[in-house]
Design an enzyme around this catalytic site. Sequence first.
Site, mmCIF file in Angstrom:
data_model
loop_
_atom_site.group_PDB
_atom_site.id
_atom_site.type_symbol
_atom_site.label_atom_id
_atom_site.label_comp_id
_atom_site.label_asym_id
_atom_site.label_seq_id
_atom_site.Cartn_x
_atom_site.Cartn_y
_atom_site.Cartn_z
ATOM 1 C CE LYS A 35 1.679 -0.625 6.698
ATOM 2 N NZ LYS A 35 1.179 -1.462 5.624
ATOM 3 N NE ARG A 130 -2.775 -2.721 1.414
ATOM 4 C CZ ARG A 130 -2.633 -3.605 2.394
ATOM 5 N NH1 ARG A 130 -3.581 -4.488 2.634
ATOM 6 N NH2 ARG A 130 -1.545 -3.624 3.138
#
Length: 202
Positions: A35, A130
Amino acid sequence: MYPQLVIDLAKLRHNAREVAKRCEECGIELCGVVKGFRADLRMVKGFIEGGVRQIGTSRLSQIKDMKAAGIELPFVLLRISQHCEAAQTVELADYSLQSELSVMELLNEEARKAGKSHKVIVMAELGDLREGYWDREEMIAACLRVEKELRFLRLAGVGVNLGCYGSIKPTPEKMTELLDIAREVQDGIGRELEIVSGGATS
């Protein structure tokens, strides 16, 4: 003149090969995360030539583009799917990171409709803030539910993400905590997990 980022593909391949070799020596299979460079196909191929065995990204559109370009490695969606993305997740990704039972139930239904199976890695929250289950017992119960009731999902493993948002270090203590969770899940399902993921490069 605009700033430019120059990528040496030979060095990229070399570095990927070195990391893959060192991981293999420790019994670790490498997932190359693409990504950060927008899944540029030249760099993805460099990863693959270097020994990467899975491709990871948080963007379904990148998986779609890589599949269209003929990339055939297993794809890992590195985040929880939105409810509206459940069908696309099942269609495009071989694995996904998950930490909400409601989402996994949706994935199971979409996999049923598609006549296929989808693999999930259930995430533990060990302090980085997260993603993942905070409550260990809730996580174990979710894993058992996937294994025993959501028949179009496959419980591929458990994982943790550290050193990302909250800068929690992947210490031996944290890794031991993850291994303890994995062992408890394995005892509950009566088989060995395919994946116990200690997270990212950190």
